[in-house]
Design a protein around this motif. Structure first.
Motif, PDB file in Angstrom:
ATOM      1  N   TRP A  16       0.813  -1.323   0.152  1.00 35.27           N
ATOM      2  CA  TRP A  16       0.270  -0.524   0.017  1.00 35.27           C
ATOM      3  C   TRP A  16       0.940   1.053   0.250  1.00 35.27           C
ATOM      4  O   TRP A  16       1.010   2.116  -0.582  1.00 35.27           O
ATOM      5  CB  TRP A  16      -0.665  -0.014   1.196  1.00 35.27           C
ATOM      6  CG  TRP A  16      -2.497  -0.678   1.038  1.00 35.27           C
ATOM      7  CD1 TRP A  16      -2.534  -1.836   0.365  1.00 35.27           C
ATOM      8  CD2 TRP A  16      -3.442  -1.155   2.547  1.00 35.27           C
ATOM      9  NE1 TRP A  16      -3.513  -2.967   0.504  1.00 35.27           N
ATOM     10  CE2 TRP A  16      -3.951  -1.816   2.339  1.00 35.27           C
ATOM     11  CE3 TRP A  16      -3.434   0.033   3.047  1.00 35.27           C
ATOM     12  CZ2 TRP A  16      -5.304  -2.261   2.508  1.00 35.27           C
ATOM     13  CZ3 TRP A  16      -4.750   0.054   4.235  1.00 35.27           C
ATOM     14  CH2 TRP A  16      -5.080  -1.561   3.358  1.00 35.27           C
ATOM     15  N   SER A  19       2.217   2.099  -3.738  1.00 32.92           N
ATOM     16  CA  SER A  19       1.478   2.306  -4.086  1.00 32.92           C
ATOM     17  C   SER A  19       0.599   3.795  -4.134  1.00 32.92           C
ATOM     18  O   SER A  19       0.893   4.343  -5.255  1.00 32.92           O
ATOM     19  CB  SER A  19       0.136   1.130  -4.154  1.00 32.92           C
ATOM     20  OG  SER A  19      -0.942   2.095  -4.510  1.00 32.92           O
ATOM     21  N   MET A  20       0.681   3.816  -2.365  1.00 32.76           N
ATOM     22  CA  MET A  20       0.092   5.801  -2.267  1.00 32.76           C
ATOM     23  C   MET A  20       1.311   5.958  -3.066  1.00 32.76           C
ATOM     24  O   MET A  20       1.076   7.304  -3.753  1.00 32.76           O
ATOM     25  CB  MET A  20       0.639   5.453  -0.591  1.00 32.76           C
ATOM     26  CG  MET A  20       0.589   6.840  -0.444  1.00 32.76           C
ATOM     27  SD  MET A  20       0.110   6.736   1.696  1.00 32.76           S
ATOM     28  CE  MET A  20       1.286   5.673   2.325  1.00 32.76           C
ATOM     29  N   ASP A  23       1.388   6.674  -7.016  1.00 32.26           N
ATOM     30  CA  ASP A  23      -0.057   7.088  -7.132  1.00 32.26           C
ATOM     31  C   ASP A  23       0.222   8.723  -7.235  1.00 32.26           C
ATOM     32  O   ASP A  23      -0.289   9.788  -8.080  1.00 32.26           O
ATOM     33  CB  ASP A  23      -1.086   6.937  -6.784  1.00 32.26           C
ATOM     34  CG  ASP A  23      -2.483   6.915  -7.345  1.00 32.26           C
ATOM     35  OD1 ASP A  23      -1.932   7.212  -8.274  1.00 32.26           O
ATOM     36  OD2 ASP A  23      -3.096   7.002  -6.685  1.00 32.26           O
ATOM     37  N   SER A  24       0.674   9.330  -5.850  1.00 33.69           N
ATOM     38  CA  SER A  24       1.389  10.536  -5.659  1.00 33.69           C
ATOM     39  C   SER A  24       1.923  11.600  -6.442  1.00 33.69           C
ATOM     40  O   SER A  24       1.828  12.495  -6.893  1.00 33.69           O
ATOM     41  CB  SER A  24       1.875  10.454  -3.875  1.00 33.69           C
ATOM     42  OG  SER A  24       0.409  10.012  -3.442  1.00 33.69           O
ATOM     43  N   TRP A  27       0.406  12.747  -9.631  1.00 38.51           N
ATOM     44  CA  TRP A  27      -0.459  14.216  -9.332  1.00 38.51           C
ATOM     45  C   TRP A  27       0.515  15.444  -9.288  1.00 38.51           C
ATOM     46  O   TRP A  27       1.626  15.608  -8.905  1.00 38.51           O
ATOM     47  CB  TRP A  27      -1.138  13.710  -8.095  1.00 38.51           C
ATOM     48  CG  TRP A  27      -2.743  13.204  -8.474  1.00 38.51           C
ATOM     49  CD1 TRP A  27      -2.260  11.806  -8.172  1.00 38.51           C
ATOM     50  CD2 TRP A  27      -3.275  13.242  -9.305  1.00 38.51           C
ATOM     51  NE1 TRP A  27      -3.667  11.493  -8.397  1.00 38.51           N
ATOM     52  CE2 TRP A  27      -4.248  12.085  -9.043  1.00 38.51           C
ATOM     53  CE3 TRP A  27      -4.277  14.278  -9.760  1.00 38.51           C
ATOM     54  CZ2 TRP A  27      -5.561  11.854  -9.900  1.00 38.51           C
ATOM     55  CZ3 TRP A  27      -5.296  14.218 -10.482  1.00 38.51           C
ATOM     56  CH2 TRP A  27      -5.708  12.805 -10.187  1.00 38.51           C
ATOM     57  N   ARG A  46      -1.616  12.198  -2.482  1.00 40.12           N
ATOM     58  CA  ARG A  46      -3.091  12.200  -3.279  1.00 40.12           C
ATOM     59  C   ARG A  46      -2.979  10.928  -3.785  1.00 40.12           C
ATOM     60  O   ARG A  46      -2.387  10.642  -4.923  1.00 40.12           O
ATOM     61  CB  ARG A  46      -2.367  13.289  -4.008  1.00 40.12           C
ATOM     62  CG  ARG A  46      -4.382  13.148  -5.244  1.00 40.12           C
ATOM     63  CD  ARG A  46      -3.789  14.623  -5.732  1.00 40.12           C
ATOM     64  NE  ARG A  46      -5.107  14.851  -6.747  1.00 40.12           N
ATOM     65  CZ  ARG A  46      -6.404  15.141  -6.342  1.00 40.12           C
ATOM     66  NH1 ARG A  46      -6.541  14.935  -5.052  1.00 40.12           N
ATOM     67  NH2 ARG A  46      -7.419  14.924  -7.214  1.00 40.12           N
ATOM     68  N   TRP A  47      -3.722   9.660  -3.218  1.00 39.65           N
ATOM     69  CA  TRP A  47      -3.820   8.140  -3.707  1.00 39.65           C
ATOM     70  C   TRP A  47      -5.119   7.920  -4.061  1.00 39.65           C
ATOM     71  O   TRP A  47      -6.066   8.199  -3.405  1.00 39.65           O
ATOM     72  CB  TRP A  47      -3.507   7.239  -2.162  1.00 39.65           C
ATOM     73  CG  TRP A  47      -3.325   6.238  -2.442  1.00 39.65           C
ATOM     74  CD1 TRP A  47      -2.634   4.986  -3.733  1.00 39.65           C
ATOM     75  CD2 TRP A  47      -3.291   5.052  -1.205  1.00 39.65           C
ATOM     76  NE1 TRP A  47      -2.516   4.327  -3.460  1.00 39.65           N
ATOM     77  CE2 TRP A  47      -3.189   4.003  -1.552  1.00 39.65           C
ATOM     78  CE3 TRP A  47      -3.768   5.565  -0.064  1.00 39.65           C
ATOM     79  CZ2 TRP A  47      -3.343   2.421  -1.052  1.00 39.65           C
ATOM     80  CZ3 TRP A  47      -3.502   4.539   1.227  1.00 39.65           C
ATOM     81  CH2 TRP A  47      -3.612   3.025  -0.199  1.00 39.65           C
ATOM     82  N   LYS A  48      -5.718   7.541  -5.249  1.00 36.81           N
ATOM     83  CA  LYS A  48      -6.666   6.938  -5.352  1.00 36.81           C
ATOM     84  C   LYS A  48      -7.339   7.779  -6.395  1.00 36.81           C
ATOM     85  O   LYS A  48      -8.951   7.654  -4.935  1.00 36.81           O
ATOM     86  CB  LYS A  48      -7.243   5.730  -4.403  1.00 36.81           C
ATOM     87  CG  LYS A  48      -6.127   5.036  -4.193  1.00 36.81           C
ATOM     88  CD  LYS A  48      -7.104   3.574  -3.415  1.00 36.81           C
ATOM     89  CE  LYS A  48      -6.150   2.426  -3.503  1.00 36.81           C
ATOM     90  NZ  LYS A  48      -6.604   0.836  -3.433  1.00 36.81           N
ATOM     91  N   ALA A  49      -7.290   9.365  -6.135  1.00 32.24           N
ATOM     92  CA  ALA A  49      -7.765  10.329  -5.895  1.00 32.24           C
ATOM     93  C   ALA A  49      -8.368  10.477  -7.689  1.00 32.24           C
ATOM     94  O   ALA A  49      -7.553   9.966  -8.417  1.00 32.24           O
ATOM     95  CB  ALA A  49      -6.970  11.110  -5.954  1.00 32.24           C
ATOM     96  N   SER A  50      -9.542  11.553  -7.444  1.00 32.55           N
ATOM     97  CA  SER A  50     -10.487  12.077  -8.930  1.00 32.55           C
ATOM     98  C   SER A  50     -10.405  13.431  -8.833  1.00 32.55           C
ATOM     99  O   SER A  50      -9.943  13.544  -7.810  1.00 32.55           O
ATOM    100  CB  SER A  50     -11.551  11.895  -9.379  1.00 32.55           C
ATOM    101  OG  SER A  50     -12.006  10.954  -8.547  1.00 32.55           O
ATOM    102  N   LYS A  72      -3.192  14.567 -14.566  1.00 35.33           N
ATOM    103  CA  LYS A  72      -2.958  13.105 -13.256  1.00 35.33           C
ATOM    104  C   LYS A  72      -1.959  13.285 -14.545  1.00 35.33           C
ATOM    105  O   LYS A  72      -2.342  12.762 -16.008  1.00 35.33           O
ATOM    106  CB  LYS A  72      -3.689  12.474 -13.114  1.00 35.33           C
ATOM    107  CG  LYS A  72      -3.131  11.420 -12.643  1.00 35.33           C
ATOM    108  CD  LYS A  72      -3.796  10.219 -12.645  1.00 35.33           C
ATOM    109  CE  LYS A  72      -3.421   8.631 -11.358  1.00 35.33           C
ATOM    110  NZ  LYS A  72      -4.288   7.515 -11.574  1.00 35.33           N
TER     111      LYS A  72
END
Length: 75
Positions: A16, A19-20, A23-24, A27, A46-50, A72
């Motif tokens: 995790w 992944s965090m 993903d961050s 962005w 900014r993890w699993k954001a939209s 992104k």
């Protein structure tokens, strides 16, 4: 790493945390001067954001405080 990044990477499982961070790093915050930096590089997550938010921060390139647009970066 900021204290919040260290905290979350410590309490979450390793996968995790990786992944965090990944993903961050996708962005990006873009200043009006054209300089871009990732959320991770400024100490944020900014993890699993939209969505494309705006953040009022100081640019490390031009030194001005302004609204930075978020987007992104796709691979």
């Amino acid at each position: 790493m900021s204290w919040i990044q260290r905290l979350f990477k410590t309490i979450f499982p390793t996968s995790w945390g990786e992944s965090m961070e990944a993903d961050s790093r996708k962005w990006m915050l873009k200043c009006k001067c054209g300089f871009e930096q990732s959320f991770w590089d400024i100490g944020g997550i900014r993890w699993k954001a939209s969505g494309n938010q705006r953040n009022y921060i100081k640019c490390i390139s031009c030194g001005e405080r302004s609204w930075h647009r978020t987007h992104k970066k796709e691979d």
